[in-house]
Design a protein around this motif. Structure first.
Motif, PDB file in Angstrom:
ATOM      1  N   TYR A 182      42.353  39.080  59.132  1.00 37.71           N
ATOM      2  CA  TYR A 182      41.000  39.404  59.592  1.00 37.71           C
ATOM      3  C   TYR A 182      40.813  39.267  61.104  1.00 37.71           C
ATOM      4  O   TYR A 182      39.761  39.628  61.627  1.00 37.71           O
ATOM      5  CB  TYR A 182      39.972  38.506  58.884  1.00 37.71           C
ATOM      6  CG  TYR A 182      39.971  38.673  57.392  1.00 37.71           C
ATOM      7  CD1 TYR A 182      39.350  39.768  56.786  1.00 37.71           C
ATOM      8  CD2 TYR A 182      40.624  37.760  56.567  1.00 37.71           C
ATOM      9  CE1 TYR A 182      39.371  39.934  55.409  1.00 37.71           C
ATOM     10  CE2 TYR A 182      40.652  37.927  55.188  1.00 37.71           C
ATOM     11  CZ  TYR A 182      40.026  39.012  54.615  1.00 37.71           C
ATOM     12  OH  TYR A 182      40.052  39.185  53.261  1.00 37.71           O
ATOM     13  N   ILE A 208      38.383  46.834  53.048  1.00 32.82           N
ATOM     14  CA  ILE A 208      38.719  46.205  51.759  1.00 32.82           C
ATOM     15  C   ILE A 208      37.665  46.527  50.703  1.00 32.82           C
ATOM     16  O   ILE A 208      37.989  46.856  49.562  1.00 32.82           O
ATOM     17  CB  ILE A 208      38.847  44.680  51.925  1.00 32.82           C
ATOM     18  CG1 ILE A 208      40.031  44.335  52.843  1.00 32.82           C
ATOM     19  CG2 ILE A 208      39.030  44.002  50.569  1.00 32.82           C
ATOM     20  CD1 ILE A 208      40.097  42.874  53.240  1.00 32.82           C
ATOM     21  N   SER A 214      43.930  45.667  51.780  1.00 34.57           N
ATOM     22  CA  SER A 214      43.780  45.033  53.090  1.00 34.57           C
ATOM     23  C   SER A 214      44.526  45.882  54.116  1.00 34.57           C
ATOM     24  O   SER A 214      45.721  46.152  53.943  1.00 34.57           O
ATOM     25  CB  SER A 214      44.354  43.615  53.050  1.00 34.57           C
ATOM     26  OG  SER A 214      44.168  42.969  54.286  1.00 34.57           O
ATOM     27  N   GLN A 217      47.606  43.827  55.914  1.00 32.15           N
ATOM     28  CA  GLN A 217      48.363  42.823  55.187  1.00 32.15           C
ATOM     29  C   GLN A 217      49.825  43.203  55.061  1.00 32.15           C
ATOM     30  O   GLN A 217      50.175  44.276  54.562  1.00 32.15           O
ATOM     31  CB  GLN A 217      47.771  42.630  53.795  1.00 32.15           C
ATOM     32  CG  GLN A 217      48.434  41.541  52.969  1.00 32.15           C
ATOM     33  CD  GLN A 217      48.201  40.164  53.549  1.00 32.15           C
ATOM     34  OE1 GLN A 217      47.064  39.720  53.671  1.00 32.15           O
ATOM     35  NE2 GLN A 217      49.269  39.489  53.932  1.00 32.15           N
ATOM     36  N   PHE A 295      39.916  47.182  43.952  1.00 33.45           N
ATOM     37  CA  PHE A 295      39.119  46.048  44.430  1.00 33.45           C
ATOM     38  C   PHE A 295      39.268  44.844  43.502  1.00 33.45           C
ATOM     39  O   PHE A 295      39.413  43.711  43.960  1.00 33.45           O
ATOM     40  CB  PHE A 295      37.644  46.431  44.549  1.00 33.45           C
ATOM     41  CG  PHE A 295      36.788  45.344  45.127  1.00 33.45           C
ATOM     42  CD1 PHE A 295      36.653  45.201  46.500  1.00 33.45           C
ATOM     43  CD2 PHE A 295      36.146  44.424  44.312  1.00 33.45           C
ATOM     44  CE1 PHE A 295      35.891  44.179  47.047  1.00 33.45           C
ATOM     45  CE2 PHE A 295      35.383  43.402  44.836  1.00 33.45           C
ATOM     46  CZ  PHE A 295      35.252  43.280  46.217  1.00 33.45           C
ATOM     47  N   PHE A 298      42.588  43.262  44.180  1.00 35.27           N
ATOM     48  CA  PHE A 298      42.586  42.525  45.452  1.00 35.27           C
ATOM     49  C   PHE A 298      41.877  41.188  45.298  1.00 35.27           C
ATOM     50  O   PHE A 298      42.371  40.152  45.747  1.00 35.27           O
ATOM     51  CB  PHE A 298      41.894  43.348  46.547  1.00 35.27           C
ATOM     52  CG  PHE A 298      41.661  42.567  47.812  1.00 35.27           C
ATOM     53  CD1 PHE A 298      42.643  42.487  48.790  1.00 35.27           C
ATOM     54  CD2 PHE A 298      40.455  41.893  48.038  1.00 35.27           C
ATOM     55  CE1 PHE A 298      42.454  41.761  49.950  1.00 35.27           C
ATOM     56  CE2 PHE A 298      40.258  41.158  49.192  1.00 35.27           C
ATOM     57  CZ  PHE A 298      41.256  41.097  50.150  1.00 35.27           C
ATOM     58  N   ARG A 302      43.347  37.441  45.720  1.00 37.73           N
ATOM     59  CA  ARG A 302      42.753  36.561  46.729  1.00 37.73           C
ATOM     60  C   ARG A 302      42.396  35.205  46.128  1.00 37.73           C
ATOM     61  O   ARG A 302      42.683  34.153  46.717  1.00 37.73           O
ATOM     62  CB  ARG A 302      41.496  37.232  47.305  1.00 37.73           C
ATOM     63  CG  ARG A 302      40.755  36.427  48.359  1.00 37.73           C
ATOM     64  CD  ARG A 302      39.545  37.212  48.834  1.00 37.73           C
ATOM     65  NE  ARG A 302      38.508  37.295  47.828  1.00 37.73           N
ATOM     66  CZ  ARG A 302      37.526  36.427  47.679  1.00 37.73           C
ATOM     67  NH1 ARG A 302      37.447  35.368  48.486  1.00 37.73           N
ATOM     68  NH2 ARG A 302      36.613  36.574  46.747  1.00 37.73           N
TER      69      ARG A 302
END
Length: 375
Positions: A182, A208, A214, A217, A295, A298, A302
């Protein structure tokens, strides 16, 4: 200078459930005895030494408090009270009980761009307010974007101001702290930072949110940092096949190498993706949606990483405590080396409950290696 109240928090607040634990403290639900209102109490152990392993630095707490005391906005968590004992401080904060925005979205089967814009608008409004006061967050990421309550159209709250900074005129501010995927290129290059650093993070978060991927990433932190330094990302048709051109343009005007060329928060709020100018723009935006399949993947990954890092941190701390007890009379130099190792490890694995103010830190030697791409 922050004004902490001496004395016992429990004289004014009844302690409730533990909402989360971190490296140097915990967050608990508390009830104010005089009003019956609920808040979140963030307890943190404080150390005087910059190399201490038993708490956060006092200066860091002072800086976070000073920033929070300057902020009053519907989309920013509110600081109500401060307490201080011999080894611990307690920040009484607005209770943000709706969970993380990304978790809320991941529970949905589908999400239109218009709904995503509803969330992004609130984030940008909070940032615009901060930036108008020359305050930068410097740690924007999904873990720090929360919901006041879990309702159908929730109110967004920005939290965790542990890295936030007031950028005084005439003074340069540099930092090598942040979460690799980020942070903007200027953090890696250890250049003077501005509020534009937050706008890069907004670009990453939007990417994202819309694609479930990402943008920078890599397989390792070093690869991720290199991708950021080279602004190496794609807006491929696969993950963005249901994304409007306006949304892609919005991202492209934020993920820009030169900080001065990025849109500001105010400019973002006027961008056609956020505020359509024509009926055609509004129609295209209303027909587009985010990639929910990606999504959900992801977000699950995460959360898994956050849990893994929490387990690692607890195991590491337990190991250090056992070594200290077993080697109380060990060579002082060896104990100092242990501290060096812990500092290095902590900088690579500190994704914990974000209401506790933790952050990933890029170690200085890695930053130095990234400053010169030819090295």
């Amino acid at each position: 200078m922050a004004l902490f109240k001496p004395g016992n928090v429990e004289d004014f607040y009844e302690l409730g459930d533990v909402l989360g634990k971190g490296h140097f403290g915990q967050v608990r639900r508390v009830c104010e005895r005089s009003t019956g209102l609920y808040y979140a109490a963030k307890f943190q152990k404080v150390c005087k030494s910059t190399r201490g392993l038993h708490g956060v630095e006092r200066d860091q707490v002072e800086r976070e408090v000073a920033v929070l005391q300057l902020l009053s906005h519907p989309n920013i968590v509110t600081l109500k009270d401060l307490f201080e004992s011999r080894e611990e401080v307690a920040l009484i904060l607005e209770l943000v009980s709706g969970g993380e925005l990304f978790d809320f979205i991941a529970e949905k089967d589908e999400l239109l761009e218009t709904e995503a814009i509803f969330f992004m608008t609130q984030i940008l409004q909070g940032l615009s307010y901060m930036h108008q006061q020359n305050i930068a967050h410097f740690d924007l990421k999904p873990e720090n974007i929360m919901l006041s309550e879990k309702v159908s159209r929730p109110n967004i709250k920005l939290i965790d101001f542990g890295l936030a900074q007031r950028l005084d005129s005439g003074q340069e501010y540099r930092s090598n702290s942040g979460t690799p995927q980020y942070i903007p290129p200027e953090v890696i290059k250890y250049e003077p930072l501005t509020t534009a650093a937050d706008m890069w993070s907004i670009g990453v978060i939007t990417y994202i949110l819309l694609s479930g991927l990402s943008p920078f990433q890599g397989d390792t932190d070093a690869e991720t940092l290199n991708n950021v330094s080279e602004v190496k990302y794609e807006l491929g048709e696969g993950p963005f096949r249901t994304t409007s051109d306006m949304a892609k343009d919005f991202i492209q005007k934020l993920l820009v190498f030169c900080p001065g060329d990025r849109m500001t928060a105010d400019e973002c709020l006027l961008h056609p993706w956020i505020k359509p100018i024509t009926r055609k723009q509004m129609h295209k935006r209303n027909r587009s949606s985010i990639n929910m399949k990606n999504f959900k993947k992801f977000n699950a990954k995460r959360k898994w990483k956050m849990s893994l890092n929490m387990v690692w941190m607890c195991t590491r701390l337990l190991s250090l405590q056992q070594r200290r007890r077993a080697g109380a009379e060990a060579d002082p130099l060896q104990r100092e080396c242990d501290s060096d190792v812990e500092d290095a490890q902590r900088s690579q694995n500190s994704a914990v409950l974000k209401t506790l103010g933790g952050s990933d830190v890029i170690s200085s030697h890695r930053c130095a290696a990234q400053r010169d791409p030819q090295r």
